[in-house]
Design an enzyme around this catalytic site. Structure first.
Site, PDB file in Angstrom:
ATOM      1  CE  LYS A  35     -75.594 -66.075  -9.319  1.00  0.00           C
ATOM      2  NZ  LYS A  35     -76.006 -65.101 -10.346  1.00  0.00           N
ATOM      3  CB  THR A  36     -69.369 -67.502 -11.925  1.00  0.00           C
ATOM      4  OG1 THR A  36     -70.650 -68.131 -11.914  1.00  0.00           O
ATOM      5  CG2 THR A  36     -68.315 -68.532 -12.267  1.00  0.00           C
ATOM      6  CG  ASP A 220     -71.110 -70.988  -9.777  1.00  0.00           C
ATOM      7  OD1 ASP A 220     -72.049 -70.271  -9.366  1.00  0.00           O
ATOM      8  OD2 ASP A 220     -70.473 -70.734 -10.818  1.00  0.00           O
ATOM      9  CD  GLU A 221     -75.334 -71.905 -11.909  1.00  0.00           C
ATOM     10  OE1 GLU A 221     -76.480 -71.640 -11.509  1.00  0.00           O
ATOM     11  OE2 GLU A 221     -74.824 -71.408 -12.934  1.00  0.00           O
ATOM     12  CD  GLN A 251     -79.552 -67.602 -13.074  1.00  0.00           C
ATOM     13  OE1 GLN A 251     -79.039 -68.182 -14.015  1.00  0.00           O
ATOM     14  NE2 GLN A 251     -78.919 -66.673 -12.389  1.00  0.00           N
ATOM     15  NE  ARG A 606     -77.972 -67.753 -18.814  1.00  0.00           N
ATOM     16  CZ  ARG A 606     -77.352 -67.415 -17.693  1.00  0.00           C
ATOM     17  NH1 ARG A 606     -76.067 -67.609 -17.537  1.00  0.00           N
ATOM     18  NH2 ARG A 606     -78.026 -66.852 -16.695  1.00  0.00           N
TER      19      ARG A 606
END
Ligand code: ATP
Ligand code: MG
Length: 722
Positions: A35-36, A220-221, A251, A606
């Site tokens: 995504k990022t 983002d996020e 998330q 992560r």
């Protein structure tokens, strides 16, 4: 124009998102699916193919670190610097806008940002001034109330008084708190966002200016935006269909701070022509890690539902370590990191993630004694240490003597003999006359209403400030900082402190001078702010992400929350225990429990190659001994993905005298099998097994009162009794 390099390393779905025509877009996908990466490539793609100025791009990310990385990656893709592009956190960008338009926003030019710690202190003082009992009105609850109102966009004046005493009192506190902030020119974190929203909402011209400037807005996020952040994005993009958001409902971990997962639904109805792109391939983690994460998160209800697969190999199973206590846990983790480094790994590829900041200390101590450089993100970060905050408070007073928070913090540090009574008197003068504490002090010393001694001690403080202001005039920033630490008596004060603590504090103060020397002041980006003010704003906003860059290659320590968006080859999630993770308060509340599970999902995802989970069978935390059990989250991971490790292969397996007869080895230990021992906490018991050697030596004891326990000899302070 050659743009193939921007898209050649993308899969089909990613490429679709990056190259879609200008329109609003929602990229909804699981962890590590790119995504990022898509967001970064999208920005580069837009700039290149539409020949845009970087000025027309606004990008919001979650941390300063992520923002810096994003900027770097865009520059690499474009092969040139992108000056004028606004990339930052919501708070950072809001701060920037408010600096530019302080006047329109109704703020003094020299307004100062306070962090949540300052805010809490202010609230405590306010409670005192209003003679309210902290036990009845816990300051953190008041703080939570105020911030929650601001995050929902509500000022005290907007809130109707209900008949409820609690609500009325909170509202009064909110109102009073607002007044103090206005009077002292202080802006807290929630205020940054609320102000900016009001600024744009109420100022049509300004809004139009920014709407025209930012042709493309990226977030983002997105799952962790709160009401006021979304409202702000909405203002900037309404009617323009140019909002590009990426996120993952699994998330969402900031519900406790007002984040609204519903913003994803609002987005879908507010931008009817948006495109939805789903990414399903995970590029980050091995299959074992990904399967564990998928299995865990499947326990949550009401998910949006996503597929996530990898074509990476299985990799190693996830290792689970049951430590005897928290010391042993830290020891274990640090040993594994040493091994990683011995085998050629980088320290910076290893991360220790924990639920609560208080857990970091033991790991820090272990790393320190092992001579392994590390960096702690967030938590007790450099700028939050008491001595640094004192020095910053002096700097604040130099910038603006009317800063009440700063005034109260250091009026009697170092000790000048100014007691609580005098401070109380100043507060009441300040309150009655609606002036700052500084003004109150200046008034009191000439009023004749106080004793000669009070005049003398107050003057000694006033003189210190005036002198430093005078001497700092015209000096470079770091020299100003030097003036402050030396001439306010702070350094001497800590030098007199006994032991290492004092030394460390002196070193930290010197480090502050260094930080000022290294501070990157770019006039272009300073929004008219002078260097000192910008440095202070930086200290308040900085979440320790660039602290002490002495070593680039250091082990990374952070909370699970601040690990969001990052990735590491080797990850340790520590303290995976009921009552710690999930946190005690979430255990009774299904909504919160799901948020904790998402946090665990964030943690697991992560890891790229190797993941360790650990818990301790006994833990001293918050000054209490606890005997936790392993977290339900561990049980939710399929057992085929987990391998349990007991004290590793380097250590001899448990021996019992009766069976092995290895009495010679046992003679080396202070305790014989069958020996009666006593322990401060557990009382008396009998040693049943001895295992390990040197610092790792441990014994199993059957205690009369609490049953079997494994204890590390190095820590347990066992006493042999006859
Ligand atoms: P998170 O949800 O944790 O924020 P994300 O969806 O933003 O994750 P990224 O950080 O963008 O994921 O990507 C995860 C990793 O996968 C990165 O190392 C990235 O470079 C890599 N990656 C993503 N897409 C590709 C691709 N098409 N080819 C190779 N590597 C990729
Ligand atoms: Mg990401």
């Amino acid at each position: 124009m050659d743009v193939t390099h921007i898209i050649e390393s993308l899969n089909d779905a990613q490429r679709q998102a990056v190259t879609a025509p200008s329109q609003s877009m929602l990229v909804l996908a699981g962890a590590g699916s790119g995504k990022t990466r898509v967001l970064v490539h999208r920005i580069a793609w837009m700039i290149k193919t539409q020949d845009l100025s970087p000025q027309s791009i606004l990008a919001v990310t979650f941390t300063n670190k992520a923002a810096a990385e994003m900027r770097g990656r865009i520059e690499t893709l474009l092969d040139h610097p992108v000056q004028g592009m606004w990339v930052g956190t919501f708070h950072g960008l809001a701060h920037r806008l408010l600096r530019r338009h302080a006047h329109e926003a109704g703020l003094p030019e020299a307004f100062q940002v306070i962090d949540s710690d300052d805010q809490l202190r202010m609230i405590k003082r306010l409670l005192k001034a209003l003679a309210l009992d902290e036990a009845r009105w816990p300051p953190r609850q008041v703080q939570g109330y105020i911030n929650a109102q601001k995050e929902e966009g509500r000022r005290a004046q907007h809130i109707a008084e209900s008949g409820d005493l609690y609500q009325r009192q909170m509202l009064t506190l909110y109102r009073e708190y607002e007044q103090i902030c206005v009077r002292s020119g202080l802006v807290d974190f929630a205020e940054l966002l609320l102000r900016v929203h009001e600024l744009l909402r109420d100022n049509e011209q300004l809004l139009q200016f920014y709407k025209q400037r930012f042709l493309h807005v990226h977030v983002d996020e997105f799952q962790d935006t709160n009401t006021i952040q979304y409202a702000w994005l909405r203002l900037l993009t309404e009617g323009k269909n140019n909002l590009f958001v990426v996120g993952d409902d699994d998330q969402s971990i900031y519900g406790w701070r007002g984040a609204k997962i519903e913003n994803i639904f609002s987005f879908q109805s507010d931008y009817p022509n948006h495109l939805v792109v789903r990414l399903e391939q995970n590029y980050r983690s091995t299959a074992n890690i990904l399967n564990a994460a998928n299995a865990l998160i499947a326990n949550n209800q009401g998910r949006m539902g996503k597929e996530l697969w990898t074509d990476d190999s299985d990799g190693e199973p996830i290792s689970l370590y049951a430590a005897f206590n928290e010391q042993d846990e830290a020891y274990f983790v640090v040993e594994r990191i040493k091994k990683w480094v011995e085998l050629g790994g980088l320290r910076s590829e290893a991360a220790i993630l924990y639920r609560s900041n208080v857990q970091s200390r033991l790991f820090e101590e272990r790393l320190m004694s092992g001579g392994i450089p590390y960096r702690v993100y967030g938590g007790l970060r450099f700028f939050e240490r008491a001595e640094i905050k004192n020095a910053l408070a002096y700097l604040h007073l130099i910038a603006n003597a009317n800063n009440d928070a700063a005034f109260e913090r250091v009026i009697n540090i170092p000790n000048r003999g100014i007691g609580p009574k005098t401070i109380e008197d100043l507060r009441s003068v300040a309150r009655d006359e609606r002036i700052s504490l500084w003004q109150a002090a200046s008034k009191v010393v000439t009023s004749g209403a106080v004793t000669a001694r009070t005049v003398r001690v107050l003057n000694s403080f006033i003189d210190v400030i005036n002198n430093v202001v005078e001497q700092a005039e015209g000096l470079a920033l770091y020299e100003k900082v030097q003036q402050v630490v030396e001439h306010t008596g702070l350094i001497d004060f800590h030098k007199k402190e006994k032991g290492e603590k004092g030394e460390a504090r002196v070193e930290n103060l010197q480090e502050l001078v260094n930080a000022a020397r290294q501070f990157d002041y770019e006039e272009d980006n300073a929004e008219g702010l002078n260097e000192l003010d910008l440095f202070l704003a930086h200290a308040a906003l900085e979440s320790g992400e660039t602290q002490g860059d002495q070593y680039d290659d250091c082990v990374q320590l952070m909370t699970l929350h601040s690990a969001k968006g990052l990735e590491f080859k080797l990850v340790f999630i520590v303290g995976v225990e009921e009552g710690l993770f999930p946190s005690p308060r979430s255990i009774e509340d299904p909504g919160r429990l799901e948020e904790e599970r998402r946090l665990c999902y964030v943690g697991i995802t992560r890891a790229m190659q190797i993941l360790y989970l650990s818990y301790a069978e006994s833990r001293r935390i918050y000054g209490r001994d606890t005997y936790p059990t392993c977290s339900r989250f561990i049980k939710e991971i399929p057992s085929e993905q987990i391998q349990e490790i007991r004290m590793g292969a380097t250590i001899s397996r448990p021996v019992s005298v009766a069976k092995s007869g290895r009495s010679s080895r046992l003679q080396k230990t202070a305790f014989q099998l069958g020996q009666r021992v006593s322990h401060a906490k557990f009382g008396e018991g009998v040693v049943l097994q001895v295992e390990g050697e040197g610092a790792q030596e441990r014994v199993q004891v059957n205690f009369t009162a609490v049953g079997m326990k494994w204890l590390m000899l190095a820590y347990a302070k066992l006493e042999a009794i006859a």
